[in-house]
Design a protein around this motif. Structure first.
Motif, short mmCIF file in Angstrom:
data_model
loop_
_atom_site.label_atom_id
_atom_site.label_comp_id
_atom_site.label_asym_id
_atom_site.label_seq_id
_atom_site.Cartn_x
_atom_site.Cartn_y
_atom_site.Cartn_z
N ILE A 181 44.66 24.67 40.09
CA ILE A 181 45.48 25.26 41.20
C ILE A 181 44.72 25.11 42.39
O ILE A 181 43.65 25.66 42.29
CB ILE A 181 45.81 26.62 40.56
N VAL A 182 45.39 24.50 43.23
CA VAL A 182 44.65 24.49 44.34
C VAL A 182 45.43 25.17 45.50
O VAL A 182 46.80 25.32 45.68
CB VAL A 182 44.81 22.89 45.25
N VAL A 183 44.63 26.31 46.04
CA VAL A 183 45.37 27.20 46.99
C VAL A 183 44.90 26.97 48.37
O VAL A 183 43.81 26.92 48.83
CB VAL A 183 44.85 28.69 46.65
N GLY A 184 46.30 26.66 49.20
CA GLY A 184 45.87 26.35 50.53
C GLY A 184 46.61 25.04 51.09
O GLY A 184 46.65 24.09 50.49
N GLY A 185 47.31 25.30 52.49
CA GLY A 185 47.95 24.23 52.94
C GLY A 185 47.39 23.56 53.99
O GLY A 185 47.92 22.66 54.87
N GLY A 186 46.08 23.54 54.54
CA GLY A 186 45.32 22.84 55.33
C GLY A 186 44.83 21.82 55.12
O GLY A 186 45.20 21.13 54.14
N ALA A 187 43.98 20.90 55.95
CA ALA A 187 43.69 19.72 55.53
C ALA A 187 42.60 19.46 54.34
O ALA A 187 42.73 18.68 53.64
CB ALA A 187 42.82 19.23 56.94
N SER A 188 41.97 20.50 54.18
CA SER A 188 41.02 20.73 52.83
C SER A 188 41.60 20.76 51.71
O SER A 188 41.45 20.16 50.63
CB SER A 188 39.77 21.66 53.08
N GLY A 189 42.87 21.64 51.85
CA GLY A 189 43.56 21.85 50.64
C GLY A 189 44.30 20.57 50.19
O GLY A 189 44.28 20.30 48.89
N THR A 190 44.77 19.72 51.14
CA THR A 190 45.63 18.34 50.76
C THR A 190 44.58 17.60 50.41
O THR A 190 44.86 16.89 49.35
CB THR A 190 46.39 18.00 51.98
N GLN A 191 43.50 17.38 50.92
CA GLN A 191 42.49 16.24 50.55
C GLN A 191 42.03 16.65 48.96
O GLN A 191 41.94 15.71 48.41
CB GLN A 191 41.25 16.48 51.33
N HIS A 192 41.61 18.07 48.65
CA HIS A 192 41.18 18.22 47.61
C HIS A 192 42.25 17.96 46.51
O HIS A 192 41.92 17.35 45.54
CB HIS A 192 40.97 19.89 47.44
N LEU A 193 43.41 18.24 46.61
CA LEU A 193 44.52 18.24 45.82
C LEU A 193 44.78 16.61 45.48
O LEU A 193 44.82 16.44 44.31
CB LEU A 193 45.82 18.70 46.31
N MET A 194 44.60 15.79 46.54
CA MET A 194 44.95 14.31 46.20
C MET A 194 43.83 13.79 45.45
O MET A 194 44.06 12.98 44.56
CB MET A 194 45.48 13.70 47.59
N GLU A 195 42.59 14.28 45.81
CA GLU A 195 41.62 13.65 45.20
C GLU A 195 41.58 14.20 43.58
O GLU A 195 41.37 13.47 42.50
CB GLU A 195 40.10 14.22 45.54
#
Length: 368
Positions: A181-195
């Motif tokens: 589960i990735v929590v957060g809608g900022g740049a880091s959150g989206t980068q983590h999620l896609m990786e």
């Protein structure tokens, strides 16, 4: 006797202390040098990190230089010919190291600053792990990396899996085969999620607000408007928000592809954490092995507490870079100057103001 142990320690007197050697601190040091001040005689730069590179040296290896958004060159030296496939921590760390040596900034590291308080004779006393400094002015450039923000939710302590923050993100490999589960809608959150989605058994994206994606060009006018919104909060003495929070996220090809695959299907914030995952009050549950909190950072300014600079709203009110409650204190890389280009401009502005103070010329009056 004093807090440094044994007999009283004589403070080293300088005109300016710069705390932090990231983008903002190095920019300020460059402009101090250009104004004719000599490092280790007139000013000193203190950095608690082990190496050059500011917070960049702690970034995860999969954040390559090609993925970095808006890294602006430091004043006086361009960053050219960098390999976009090389980790940003290595590229920017080497760049900052070269910069420090080229301009002979003589950064002291690793040095921890424990407190800044009122000293004698109108000076500030900066208490550090290498001894105290008595200074006429202070440039605080400590950024946010040392204050990761961890939200608190009911049942958080019962979760049997792993919880970590962006500040400790190791790269996607450790999440292979996991339910994340990735929590957060900022740049880091989206980068983590896609990786992570490339290797994980399952990913779930959770944010407090509906993410806003920005299409089309983002030019200087748009940038100024976004910075103005952040600046207004700081002017009112409220804790600063990130520039990304008012600009939205750029809708690039990688995000478009992830949306098509369903990776970016977002859920609203859960209501509680369970031993095996998270749950919502409507009965929905998601099981997980890992919760990754990509929930941002707060300004690392606790060492300034003795100066009582905070406003009732919780932030430090500044005009330009100058703390309204103490004209000797300047905050760069804070609020609207937290971006790399903003940090460069703030370093120059702070030094311009401090030169007036050092020559006993009146500082510019605060704007209404």
């Amino acid at each position: 006797m004093n807090e440094f142990g044994g007999a009283a320690v004589q403070a080293t007197s300088v005109d300016v202390v710069v705390i932090g050697a990231g983008q903002a601190g190095l920019s300020a040091a460059f402009h101090l040098r250009r104004a004719g001040l000599e490092p280790d005689r007139d000013f000193v730069v203190l950095d608690h990190s082990p190496h050059a590179g500011g917070a960049w040296q702690f970034r995860w290896p999969s954040l390559t230089y090609g993925k970095v958004h808006g890294m602006y060159a430091l004043p006086g030296m361009e960053l050219a010919g960098a390999d976009p496939a090389r980790p940003s921590s290595e590229v920017i760390g080497a760049y900052f190291d070269t910069y420090e040596r080229t301009f002979d900034l003589r950064v002291h590291r690793p040095v921890d600053v424990t407190a800044v308080r009122e000293g004698d004779g109108g000076r500030l006393l900066v208490e550090t792990s290498e001894g105290p400094y008595a200074t006429r002015a202070l440039i605080n450039a400590t950024g946010t990396w040392d204050r990761p923000f961890w939200p608190r939710y009911q049942g958080q302590e019962t979760f049997r899996g792993r919880q970590l923050h962006t500040s400790g993100y190791p790269g996607p490999e450790e999440f292979a085969g996991k339910r994340v589960i990735v929590v957060g809608g900022g740049a880091s959150g989206t980068q983590h999620l896609m990786e992570i989605a490339e290797v994980a058994a399952e990913t779930t994206w959770v944010t407090r607000r509906e993410p806003v994606f920005r299409e089309g060009p983002f030019g200087e006018a748009e940038g100024r408007a976004a910075v103005a919104l952040v600046e207004e909060r700081v002017r009112l003495g409220l804790p600063p928000q990130s520039v990304v929070s008012v600009t939205g996220l750029p809708l690039n090809d990688a995000i478009r592809a992830a949306r098509e695959r369903g990776v970016m299907d977002r859920l609203p914030m859960f209501d509680r954490i369970t031993p095996t995952g998270v749950a919502w009050d409507d009965g929905r549950t998601v099981d997980a092995d890992v919760i990754l909190w990509a929930t941002g950072f707060r300004a690392a300014i606790e060492h300034l507490t003795p100066l009582r600079l905070r406003e009732p709203g919780g932030g430090i009110r500044v005009e330009g870079t100058r703390a309204v409650r103490d004209e000797r204190v300047h905050l760069v890389g804070y609020g609207p100057s937290a971006s790399t280009i903003g940090a460069n401009r703030a370093g120059r502005a702070a030094v311009t103001d401090i030169r007036r103070l050092l020559t006993r010329e009146p500082a510019a009056a605060p704007t209404a």
